[in-house]
Motif scaffolding. Structure first.
Motif, PDB file in Angstrom:
ATOM      1  N   VAL A  28       0.853  -1.188   0.000  1.00 55.23           N
ATOM      2  CA  VAL A  28       0.000   0.000   0.000  1.00 55.23           C
ATOM      3  C   VAL A  28       0.890   1.240   0.000  1.00 55.23           C
ATOM      4  O   VAL A  28       1.625   1.473   0.958  1.00 55.23           O
ATOM      5  N   PRO A  29       0.870   2.028  -1.071  1.00 58.80           N
ATOM      6  CA  PRO A  29       1.749   3.206  -1.114  1.00 58.80           C
ATOM      7  C   PRO A  29       1.246   4.322  -0.209  1.00 58.80           C
ATOM      8  O   PRO A  29       0.034   4.552  -0.078  1.00 58.80           O
ATOM      9  N   GLU A  30       2.183   5.008   0.419  1.00 60.70           N
ATOM     10  CA  GLU A  30       1.896   6.172   1.243  1.00 60.70           C
ATOM     11  C   GLU A  30       2.863   7.277   0.851  1.00 60.70           C
ATOM     12  O   GLU A  30       4.017   7.010   0.497  1.00 60.70           O
ATOM     13  N   GLN A  31       2.428   8.524   0.922  1.00 58.92           N
ATOM     14  CA  GLN A  31       3.278   9.662   0.583  1.00 58.92           C
ATOM     15  C   GLN A  31       4.042   9.378  -0.704  1.00 58.92           C
ATOM     16  O   GLN A  31       5.274   9.427  -0.738  1.00 58.92           O
ATOM     17  N   SER A  32       3.297   9.098  -1.746  1.00 58.99           N
ATOM     18  CA  SER A  32       3.890   8.613  -2.990  1.00 58.99           C
ATOM     19  C   SER A  32       3.246   9.273  -4.201  1.00 58.99           C
ATOM     20  O   SER A  32       2.119   9.789  -4.130  1.00 58.99           O
ATOM     21  N   MET A  33       3.973   9.234  -5.313  1.00 58.42           N
ATOM     22  CA  MET A  33       3.348   9.477  -6.612  1.00 58.42           C
ATOM     23  C   MET A  33       3.517   8.201  -7.431  1.00 58.42           C
ATOM     24  O   MET A  33       4.585   7.583  -7.438  1.00 58.42           O
ATOM     25  N   ALA A  59       9.603  12.993 -11.047  1.00 60.60           N
ATOM     26  CA  ALA A  59       8.429  12.860 -11.905  1.00 60.60           C
ATOM     27  C   ALA A  59       8.836  12.816 -13.377  1.00 60.60           C
ATOM     28  O   ALA A  59       8.299  12.013 -14.162  1.00 60.60           O
ATOM     29  N   ARG A  60       9.791  13.651 -13.765  1.00 61.81           N
ATOM     30  CA  ARG A  60      10.255  13.636 -15.159  1.00 61.81           C
ATOM     31  C   ARG A  60      10.935  12.317 -15.500  1.00 61.81           C
ATOM     32  O   ARG A  60      10.742  11.761 -16.584  1.00 61.81           O
ATOM     33  N   GLN A  61      11.737  11.801 -14.570  1.00 61.81           N
ATOM     34  CA  GLN A  61      12.410  10.525 -14.813  1.00 61.81           C
ATOM     35  C   GLN A  61      11.409   9.395 -14.953  1.00 61.81           C
ATOM     36  O   GLN A  61      11.535   8.527 -15.841  1.00 61.81           O
ATOM     37  N   MET A  62      10.405   9.370 -14.086  1.00 59.79           N
ATOM     38  CA  MET A  62       9.364   8.349 -14.181  1.00 59.79           C
ATOM     39  C   MET A  62       8.659   8.413 -15.534  1.00 59.79           C
ATOM     40  O   MET A  62       8.395   7.382 -16.167  1.00 59.79           O
ATOM     41  N   ALA A  63       8.358   9.626 -15.974  1.00 63.42           N
ATOM     42  CA  ALA A  63       7.667   9.786 -17.250  1.00 63.42           C
ATOM     43  C   ALA A  63       8.520   9.309 -18.417  1.00 63.42           C
ATOM     44  O   ALA A  63       8.016   8.679 -19.358  1.00 63.42           O
ATOM     45  N   SER A  69       8.384   2.473 -22.988  1.00 60.09           N
ATOM     46  CA  SER A  69       7.727   1.203 -23.307  1.00 60.09           C
ATOM     47  C   SER A  69       6.605   1.375 -24.331  1.00 60.09           C
ATOM     48  O   SER A  69       5.972   0.402 -24.726  1.00 60.09           O
ATOM     49  N   GLY A  70       6.349   2.619 -24.760  1.00 60.06           N
ATOM     50  CA  GLY A  70       5.372   2.875 -25.802  1.00 60.06           C
ATOM     51  C   GLY A  70       3.918   2.667 -25.429  1.00 60.06           C
ATOM     52  O   GLY A  70       3.144   2.166 -26.246  1.00 60.06           O
ATOM     53  N   PRO A  71       3.489   3.070 -24.226  1.00 57.72           N
ATOM     54  CA  PRO A  71       2.072   2.912 -23.883  1.00 57.72           C
ATOM     55  C   PRO A  71       1.224   3.934 -24.635  1.00 57.72           C
ATOM     56  O   PRO A  71       1.742   4.875 -25.250  1.00 57.72           O
ATOM     57  N   ASP A  72      -0.090   3.730 -24.588  1.00 51.01           N
ATOM     58  CA  ASP A  72      -1.000   4.688 -25.214  1.00 51.01           C
ATOM     59  C   ASP A  72      -1.276   5.870 -24.292  1.00 51.01           C
ATOM     60  O   ASP A  72      -1.382   7.015 -24.749  1.00 51.01           O
ATOM     61  N   LEU A  73      -1.404   5.587 -23.020  1.00 55.62           N
ATOM     62  CA  LEU A  73      -1.725   6.652 -22.080  1.00 55.62           C
ATOM     63  C   LEU A  73      -1.264   6.282 -20.681  1.00 55.62           C
ATOM     64  O   LEU A  73      -0.805   5.162 -20.430  1.00 55.62           O
ATOM     65  N   ALA A  74      -1.393   7.240 -19.773  1.00 53.64           N
ATOM     66  CA  ALA A  74      -0.975   7.018 -18.387  1.00 53.64           C
ATOM     67  C   ALA A  74      -1.895   7.794 -17.462  1.00 53.64           C
ATOM     68  O   ALA A  74      -2.547   8.759 -17.872  1.00 53.64           O
ATOM     69  N   VAL A  75      -1.943   7.368 -16.217  1.00 53.75           N
ATOM     70  CA  VAL A  75      -2.696   8.046 -15.164  1.00 53.75           C
ATOM     71  C   VAL A  75      -1.744   8.263 -13.993  1.00 53.75           C
ATOM     72  O   VAL A  75      -0.988   7.359 -13.627  1.00 53.75           O
ATOM     73  N   LEU A  76      -1.777   9.455 -13.440  1.00 54.37           N
ATOM     74  CA  LEU A  76      -0.887   9.816 -12.341  1.00 54.37           C
ATOM     75  C   LEU A  76      -1.701   9.921 -11.057  1.00 54.37           C
ATOM     76  O   LEU A  76      -2.768  10.550 -11.039  1.00 54.37           O
ATOM     77  N   VAL A  77      -1.214   9.289  -9.997  1.00 57.12           N
ATOM     78  CA  VAL A  77      -1.914   9.301  -8.712  1.00 57.12           C
ATOM     79  C   VAL A  77      -0.954   9.793  -7.631  1.00 57.12           C
ATOM     80  O   VAL A  77       0.159   9.268  -7.495  1.00 57.12           O
ATOM     81  N   ASN A  90      -2.554  21.410  -3.503  1.00 57.33           N
ATOM     82  CA  ASN A  90      -3.014  20.971  -4.817  1.00 57.33           C
ATOM     83  C   ASN A  90      -2.237  21.626  -5.953  1.00 57.33           C
ATOM     84  O   ASN A  90      -2.030  21.029  -7.007  1.00 57.33           O
ATOM     85  N   ASP A  91      -1.775  22.869  -5.757  1.00 57.11           N
ATOM     86  CA  ASP A  91      -0.964  23.531  -6.789  1.00 57.11           C
ATOM     87  C   ASP A  91       0.325  22.764  -7.039  1.00 57.11           C
ATOM     88  O   ASP A  91       0.806  22.680  -8.178  1.00 57.11           O
ATOM     89  N   ASP A  92       0.901  22.193  -5.975  1.00 54.56           N
ATOM     90  CA  ASP A  92       2.118  21.386  -6.134  1.00 54.56           C
ATOM     91  C   ASP A  92       1.829  20.148  -6.982  1.00 54.56           C
ATOM     92  O   ASP A  92       2.614  19.783  -7.864  1.00 54.56           O
ATOM     93  N   TYR A  93       0.721  19.487  -6.708  1.00 58.14           N
ATOM     94  CA  TYR A  93       0.352  18.309  -7.492  1.00 58.14           C
ATOM     95  C   TYR A  93       0.161  18.685  -8.959  1.00 58.14           C
ATOM     96  O   TYR A  93       0.595  17.972  -9.872  1.00 58.14           O
ATOM     97  N   ARG A  94      -0.515  19.807  -9.188  1.00 57.68           N
ATOM     98  CA  ARG A  94      -0.791  20.222 -10.563  1.00 57.68           C
ATOM     99  C   ARG A  94       0.510  20.504 -11.322  1.00 57.68           C
ATOM    100  O   ARG A  94       0.657  20.129 -12.488  1.00 57.68           O
ATOM    101  N   LEU A  95       1.471  21.156 -10.653  1.00 60.93           N
ATOM    102  CA  LEU A  95       2.757  21.446 -11.302  1.00 60.93           C
ATOM    103  C   LEU A  95       3.516  20.160 -11.620  1.00 60.93           C
ATOM    104  O   LEU A  95       4.142  20.043 -12.681  1.00 60.93           O
ATOM    105  N   LEU A  96       3.450  19.181 -10.714  1.00 63.46           N
ATOM    106  CA  LEU A  96       4.098  17.896 -10.988  1.00 63.46           C
ATOM    107  C   LEU A  96       3.411  17.190 -12.158  1.00 63.46           C
ATOM    108  O   LEU A  96       4.080  16.589 -13.013  1.00 63.46           O
ATOM    109  N   ALA A  97       2.093  17.266 -12.211  1.00 67.63           N
ATOM    110  CA  ALA A  97       1.368  16.670 -13.331  1.00 67.63           C
ATOM    111  C   ALA A  97       1.756  17.346 -14.644  1.00 67.63           C
ATOM    112  O   ALA A  97       1.871  16.689 -15.692  1.00 67.63           O
TER     113      ALA A  97
END
Length: 346
Positions: A28-33, A59-63, A69-77, A90-97
């Motif tokens: 179970v992830p905690e304090q994670s993206m 976040a950039r490295q993860m992306a 791997s050539g996926p069609d799309l992704a979802v960030l949580v 929430n502004d921090d989350y939006r900037l990371l997104a």
């Protein structure tokens, strides 16, 4: 057919997707993206990182890794505690997104959505990161179809990542120092020995794994001999073949024990063997923490880097399993008979 029909069950129900994350990650992830990819076969891979001061770079490295791997799309949580315990606003989350979106866009991958959730548990609350106004409740993770599949596959799900890390954590510094002395005294290994010596070492590993499975003690002398043997590429390559054979459960237990007691640098070899065995049976979480520990011990370990890249990009276990064929060819050269390829213990 709509381009996204294969993803609709996940995209239309964020609470269901978020509830599936523990089964995908193994804990179970905690304090994670967490970045989840999808392709026409459905869910791809899930990558997790801590929410930290260098979250933008991470976040950039993860992306980048996800896009490779050539996926069609992704979802960030984003998983962050409720109320005053939140690490970010929430502004921090939006900037990371936005950082993730920029990288994925450059590779033609769509970031479909970003969600913030206070906790991944039945009744946890999520909302969209871009201010769209959508929000909801997290489904029960224990009732997720992916959780049921993990249990049927024999994988254990952990409450926290720390519990998973403990499986490969070094346990006894004094014993490790004593083993380093024994290994130094043994002073053999390397690839310039007769083939018969390599064969005897492989047979010794097989016997040690069988003894451990029977509840017998593997002595420090045995451990030191195995550590020396791992410096011989012929032995090491052959041992990868054992990871996919009939006695794979026995050798996995041996790799786990060696990873906890061996000193560096020999510890990294045991960790990579453990990671390979876990990966080939579909246990990505255990493979991941094993590879992380191996690369901490030896950042230049070629096999560890190869497996880590494969795991990060969602390469299927059956493709990784093919690497073991090199071990079967090596076993034939040194005269060792191994269990047939692909027959794993249930």
């Amino acid at each position: 057919m709509d381009t996204y029909d294969a993803y609709r069950p996940w995209l239309d129900h964020p609470g269901t997707l978020i509830a599936a994350l523990p089964a995908m990650l193994g804990f179970v992830p905690e304090q994670s993206m967490v970045l989840v990819t999808m392709d026409r076969n459905g869910l791809g891979c899930a990558m997790r990182a801590d929410l930290s001061d260098d979250a933008a770079s991470t976040a950039r490295q993860m992306a980048e890794v996800a896009a490779s791997s050539g996926p069609d799309l992704a979802v960030l949580v984003f998983v962050d505690g409720a109320g005053a315990s939140c690490r970010m606003c929430n502004d921090d989350y939006r900037l990371l997104a936005d950082e993730v979106t920029a990288v994925l866009d450059a590779h033609g991958v769509v970031l479909w959505a970003g969600h913030v959730v206070d906790r991944i548990a039945d009744g946890g609350r999520w909302h969209c990161v871009d201010g769209c106004g959508h929000s909801g409740v997290v489904d029960d993770p224990a009732a997720s179809p992916l959780a049921a599949a993990a249990v049927l596959d024999g994988r254990r799900l952990y409450r926290r990542r720390d519990e998973l890390v403990e499986i490969v954590a070094a346990t006894d510094a004094d014993r490790a120092r004593g083993l380093a002395d024994l290994i130094g005294q043994a002073g053999h290994g390397g690839g310039d020995r007769p083939a018969a010596a390599a064969r005897r070492d492989v047979e010794h590993v097989i016997a040690a794994a069988a003894a451990l499975a029977e509840g017998e003690t593997v002595t420090d002398g045995d451990v030191a001999r195995i550590a020396c043997a791992l410096t011989d590429p012929r032995v090491r390559d052959t041992l990868y073949a054992l990871c996919v054979g009939r006695t794979s459960d026995q050798v996995e237990a041996l790799w786990s024990m060696l990873a906890r007691v061996l000193p560096v640098p020999w510890r990294s070899e045991a960790l990579v063997l453990l990671a390979f065995t876990a990966y080939t049976r579909g246990d990505g979480p255990l493979a991941g923490v094993s590879l992380e520990a191996a690369l901490q011990a030896n950042p230049d370990h070629r096999m560890a880097r190869l497996l880590d890249q494969a795991l990060q990009t969602g390469m299927r276990p059956e493709r990784i399993r093919e690497l073991a064929r090199t071990g079967y060819r090596m076993a034939k050269r040194i005269g060792v008979e191994l269990p047939p390829f692909g027959l794993r213990a249930c």
